[in-house]
Design an enzyme around this catalytic site. Sequence first.
Site, mmCIF file in Angstrom:
data_model
loop_
_atom_site.group_PDB
_atom_site.id
_atom_site.type_symbol
_atom_site.label_atom_id
_atom_site.label_comp_id
_atom_site.label_asym_id
_atom_site.label_seq_id
_atom_site.Cartn_x
_atom_site.Cartn_y
_atom_site.Cartn_z
ATOM 1 N N GLN B 132 -46.479 -12.683 4.703
ATOM 2 C CA GLN B 132 -45.259 -12.453 3.917
ATOM 3 C C GLN B 132 -45.004 -10.956 3.747
ATOM 4 O OE1 GLN B 132 -47.164 -14.666 0.825
ATOM 5 N NE2 GLN B 132 -45.367 -15.953 0.513
ATOM 6 N N TYR B 134 -43.040 -9.362 1.285
ATOM 7 C CA TYR B 134 -42.314 -9.820 0.107
ATOM 8 C C TYR B 134 -42.374 -8.745 -0.995
ATOM 9 C CZ TYR B 134 -40.850 -13.171 -3.473
ATOM 10 O OH TYR B 134 -40.195 -13.812 -4.481
ATOM 11 N N SER B 135 -43.497 -8.642 -1.712
ATOM 12 C CA SER B 135 -43.597 -7.609 -2.757
ATOM 13 C C SER B 135 -43.293 -6.236 -2.175
ATOM 14 C CB SER B 135 -45.008 -7.575 -3.335
ATOM 15 O OG SER B 135 -45.311 -8.750 -4.015
ATOM 16 N N GLU B 250 -46.741 -21.542 -3.390
ATOM 17 C CA GLU B 250 -47.707 -20.508 -3.763
ATOM 18 C C GLU B 250 -48.423 -20.865 -5.043
ATOM 19 O OE1 GLU B 250 -46.546 -16.485 -3.903
ATOM 20 O OE2 GLU B 250 -46.756 -16.375 -1.731
ATOM 21 N N SER B 376 -47.631 -11.900 -13.588
ATOM 22 C CA SER B 376 -48.577 -11.307 -14.535
ATOM 23 C C SER B 376 -48.658 -12.129 -15.817
ATOM 24 C CB SER B 376 -48.121 -9.891 -14.880
ATOM 25 O OG SER B 376 -46.917 -9.951 -15.623
ATOM 26 N N ASN B 377 -49.677 -11.851 -16.606
ATOM 27 C CA ASN B 377 -49.796 -12.504 -17.921
ATOM 28 C C ASN B 377 -48.492 -12.398 -18.697
ATOM 29 O OD1 ASN B 377 -52.453 -12.943 -17.257
ATOM 30 N ND2 ASN B 377 -53.308 -11.606 -18.845
#
Lengths: 418, 418, 376, 376
Positions: B132, B134-135, B250, B376-377
């Site tokens: 990917q 992607y990010s 994912e 993320s959290n």
Amino acid sequence: MTDTQMDVDQFRAEARAWITSNLERRPAGADAEARGVRTDEEIVAARALQRRLFDAGFAGITYPAEYGGRGLTAAHERAFREESADFVMPDFGAVGGVTVGPIGRSLLEHGSPEFLQWHIPRILSGETIWCQFYSEPEAGSDLAGIRTRATRDGDQWLLNGSKIWSTGAFHANWAMCLARTDWDAPKHRGLTWFAVPTNAPGLTIRPITQINGTAEFCEEFLDEVVVTDADIIGEVNHGWSVTQTMLVYERGAGESGVSLMEPRELAPDLVELARRGGRTDDPAIRQAIARAHVADYAQFHLGARIAARLRSASTPDPAVAAYSKLARGVYTPLRARAAIEIGGSDALTWPEGDDAGQRPAIDYLNGRIVSIAAGSNEMQRNGIGERVLGLPREPSFDSSIPFNEVLRKSRGWNGRVG
Amino acid sequence: MTDTQMDVDQFRAEARAWITSNLERRPAGADAEARGVRTDEEIVAARALQRRLFDAGFAGITYPAEYGGRGLTAAHERAFREESADFVMPDFGAVGGVTVGPIGRSLLEHGSPEFLQWHIPRILSGETIWCQFYSEPEAGSDLAGIRTRATRDGDQWLLNGSKIWSTGAFHANWAMCLARTDWDAPKHRGLTWFAVPTNAPGLTIRPITQINGTAEFCEEFLDEVVVTDADIIGEVNHGWSVTQTMLVYERGAGESGVSLMEPRELAPDLVELARRGGRTDDPAIRQAIARAHVADYAQFHLGARIAARLRSASTPDPAVAAYSKLARGVYTPLRARAAIEIGGSDALTWPEGDDAGQRPAIDYLNGRIVSIAAGSNEMQRNGIGERVLGLPREPSFDSSIPFNEVLRKSRGWNGRVG
Amino acid sequence: MDTDASADQRELLDVSRRFMENSCPLRAVRDGVWRDGSFAASYRRQGAELGWFSMFVPESLGGGSISGNGALDAALIAYHRGRGLQPGSFVGTNVVAAALAAAGSDELRAAVLPALISGEASASWAATSSGGGGRVENGVHATSRADGSFELHGKKAAVQDIDPSTWLLVTCGTADGPMQSLVPADAAGVSVTPLASLDLTRRFAEVAFDGVHVPATAVVGEPGTCGALIERQRAIACTLIAAEMVGAMDQDFETTVQYAKDRIAFGRPIGSFQGLKHQLADTSLALEMSKAIAVAAARTVGTDGDEHGPQAASMAKAFVSEAGIDLVQTCFQVYGGIGYTWEHDQHLFLRRITMDAGLFGDGAWHREHLCQLAGL
Amino acid sequence: MDTDASADQRELLDVSRRFMENSCPLRAVRDGVWRDGSFAASYRRQGAELGWFSMFVPESLGGGSISGNGALDAALIAYHRGRGLQPGSFVGTNVVAAALAAAGSDELRAAVLPALISGEASASWAATSSGGGGRVENGVHATSRADGSFELHGKKAAVQDIDPSTWLLVTCGTADGPMQSLVPADAAGVSVTPLASLDLTRRFAEVAFDGVHVPATAVVGEPGTCGALIERQRAIACTLIAAEMVGAMDQDFETTVQYAKDRIAFGRPIGSFQGLKHQLADTSLALEMSKAIAVAAARTVGTDGDEHGPQAASMAKAFVSEAGIDLVQTCFQVYGGIGYTWEHDQHLFLRRITMDAGLFGDGAWHREHLCQLAGL
């Protein structure tokens, strides 16, 4: 030599002479409570004693002489306090501190001369006690979100709304009341302070029972309460600048909760609690005791460090004082919780009427006051984040539009902006 | 009887027969690693083995038959997995899971028939591995904040930008790349997915060394990389719907990190660590071990509970899956930290080359991956807060204005809205 | 912590700070230049010229400090060392110098103190045993011989920054209670095995003692009577480590806050989100409290006649150890993925601070120790 | 936790829930109607009709449960009891019934079990001693007589909900290890002193035993051989308390979330601020984990032959005790000043949950217990 330059030593001698021949010595071991409620009888006694101080020239030592004070410096005030430390002094409880602290100081800074000539001598002589009509059921942390309204009615004003968390209002003769006078202005710009007599028709004062069973605060309902222009403190629609003055003195008072001595002895109260339950050998209890003690020690030195930083800076940043407040707001409930865990069943249950036995439970119930009142932990975190660390601002949705519109919009909140 | 209705037992028998006569048994004690990097040699071997499975009809068991799969059900797939559990299977490492999981599934759902006819058989036969793109360095948690641009150039597209955190891109032949094709549309509405060969001119792939010293991920630089309309997956400017598909698979994959067995034994790894340092008698260490074990146990049952809730609900709410993710994101770093504290100096230092000895340190360094990657959290907390608890939305400043404007405005952020 | 420094101290600090920035900037730390013996020796000698190793030694023995409070001077330097993740045995050399000055024989002082103060030699306190914790006599045992000398057997773990010229202060057990002796790292029977470590900015080793002979003159604290000395050493070590940690924390936090201002997501700098802002505010509070408690410990430890030093140091170590790990974890979370890359400096701070938190007793150990010091 | 219930269980629960809502809504709990003896007796008998006290007793002894897993059935009821802060000795009566069924003499079973199951009498486990903790044999000591009877001396603290008709299961020490016996609350030598407590929804008392005579038939677990029985009682108590806590937590949290949606400040509902939203999300995670672990404990404790019950129950008690206090503290913070008023219900939840967290061992006690159960 004028009064204001009067030598502190000379003043101290004068004070000592008067005190020793006019005041009673305090019984050994009787500490004056810094906070809390007084009975009606105690208030009557305090008024009488305050009157004697006033007549002798020892009330309002730092207040201007023209309003019945002595017009001296903080150093003189301190000297008087030192000399009178072992004597019975007027004790109105928390409401007394509010009257001569945040309220008295705000009046002096923002009241008209006529207003001050009438009110201040009465305050200093113990004739009138004041309280704040400030927080509202719908305006706590959001200090400028006041909804009590003052509407013009001929040459009078009519107050309508409700107030809450007024310290000791049941003992007060007057209240300093914040109301909205312009609903089309942004929230900070349509507020006005009024002096309201607590016996005004339409005003109801009701004590609030707290979760610890006592009642230190009141709530009030204002139903067409009449006041006049003469009762205005500061200027119409400029109440926020009076508020700023008041907050400075409130926060100053708030700092007094920090201990003055470096805590060197391992948390004596917690050790005692563990001893009573025979749990001093329990490793988890020992960890909890030491953890609380370390936090006490760190908090003390944080306070000292911040005080030094405020004193030494060329442009002192009051925002750093938020550290002390946040530390207390975070650690006070943790310490109260630790005490409950250290005491175990002895902290959760106690013989009826055993004041010492119920102390951990009361502390636990009170533990979050400092996390909420006078700027919640969340407010302190915002302050530290934005004003100390310089992080980018939160989006603000209510600071520049008419307050009317804020109320309308907040009801339909959907979070959509861009 | 068609293939898709083919009886699972019959299929299982067929699979077993082929497996036992064609595959090697796995050496005892050799567990397949679920994640991580493979060497070039391992990839070559995996490709060859995958080819044999494909030729025998055991690759892509749930993929459509028209694209080289077997067109069977998840039950058939599970049967095959059970039968092959003790045998050496193709192992591409993490990138293999990405290829047939989120990528393969997204392609099947959004790719054109011509596209799929060309690509899917190659994937299933092990000829092509995908990754990917992607990010991006400037778009992590903000998944739709993509800045890689695809610009029309005659009947081609030119890709420019940079990507990061591409799992195993150094082994991949193709990448699924998300780019912005309309800068005047709101952020979610101007995105398009392209298939990009990793050997395209202008594309640079560089491994990222992680803080644990290994390199599982890559970063990429795209400099005028040419693709065509035939490489588009889904529709131009509708890339976000492809993304949604991909995220479902994912997150599904992400769940596999949870243990399948109820953890009944007191955190064996931590007990072993304490034993090694002779610290099993230390009360603080014992607390830390038990605390970690209780959290393991609670997490396991949280996972089971959420799985049951998702299965049983008439309208399953995928937002509740955020609980599992947040639990891992919160507890994984705490557990890694506890291990460091339990091991003491044995966890902080170790003989050079001692893999077991450095395990606590590696786990500690890796501990926050799950708190950050794949949501993320903080993202999970937002999701739980708004979509599970129904709390009012955060203000959003970038969801409905042109993305161009978002970028401009965010640079001048001052927080003033109303 | 510079706000806690006097004008004189600030001058000393400025010189030390410039020295560190020039001779061993973070890039050089990362590259490991300090692993090179000649660099290490030169760095140590230059530090020594700035007074780094004289502060716990009285003037009568060739030492001295700027302010008269050696622990505070040393803590201020330690703070800047922490900011720059500086290498070398600063804590160890000072602890050993203090111990020698307090309890070394005249021969030993004469032989060793000048070398430590001038930076010719370094020293390290061999205190930790496998598993760690703060019981510094564990791991090595001494048996006494008729001539008043001793023989050491056993192992110490995670001993810091040993060069061939390093003096090891070995705390060990005897039948009569703990004792200590000073042993050269290249003495017969001493074997040093380098260890890998979480920390990438310092060296650690396992040291085995196989019948190492210790003459009576090398004893630094007799069996059973050196409890107060050991407590003093621990107080110095914990105070300086806490100060180094606070420096590293301050530096890591500053860059993290800057990142939260610069990084854009969802159309806003991420630091404008309350979720991050409140985490950073809480971390900032813990950092300010860490500074306050570290300075308090240094002041107390360095004040002659103040017997609260061990308590103050244990409190500082307990508080800062936990605040430190909390801080690096929060910074990691703010950085997100970029903090997981080798090239980013965050992991150097994460590693160093976590390592420091475990040295000479972690938070739990020091809390129990505080109870014992209080007679509970 | 209703999502964990089967259809049969749900039916039982619905009836119980309606009974609680009608007979003892929160307003009545606050007013203390349950302090009235006749109300308490009637409430107990009605609960008994719904099967509240039969679930840990086998059918052969007149008991039985809907699902066959009595602990799970009881935990589901306990959850609803917690939501409504219901009064009375639910946990105690069930623990004692289970103990009698497992280890009571035939005489004792015949005399007591029917009364407990029908709600004619209640029971309470006199387990806690001054200071609390989970060592249930502390505080009272038994000496044996020649005729096989015993004499009890000592005190138990924080014994729950004692009526004149209450049976006390007294766990105590002997020279040969712990033992237990069943004693009527009005037996000679028993004195009950009511205590004030943090909790305002239940009664607690100190019980003194001054030479209380216990015939051999009243022994429920012989000296030195009742370790497993005590472990089983603790598992039941902890499981049910955890379930009650989860109910109270769920209810408190629901109203708090609603408040965060309704309360406006700074032109927004306060729940739209990430600062609060993230606190509530974390609390919600802990609550979901609490539900999961409480149900897991109940399932395990109620499964015949599953020996993991004590561990599962200790894990549930350890986790929920801490999550519970965290939760009430967070809810308090969200409510702000209004939560500090007597009229608001929040403090009733704060008090009850904090009290429960300390009963039969807090988090730290159960973590240590888990290590011991694991042989560590």
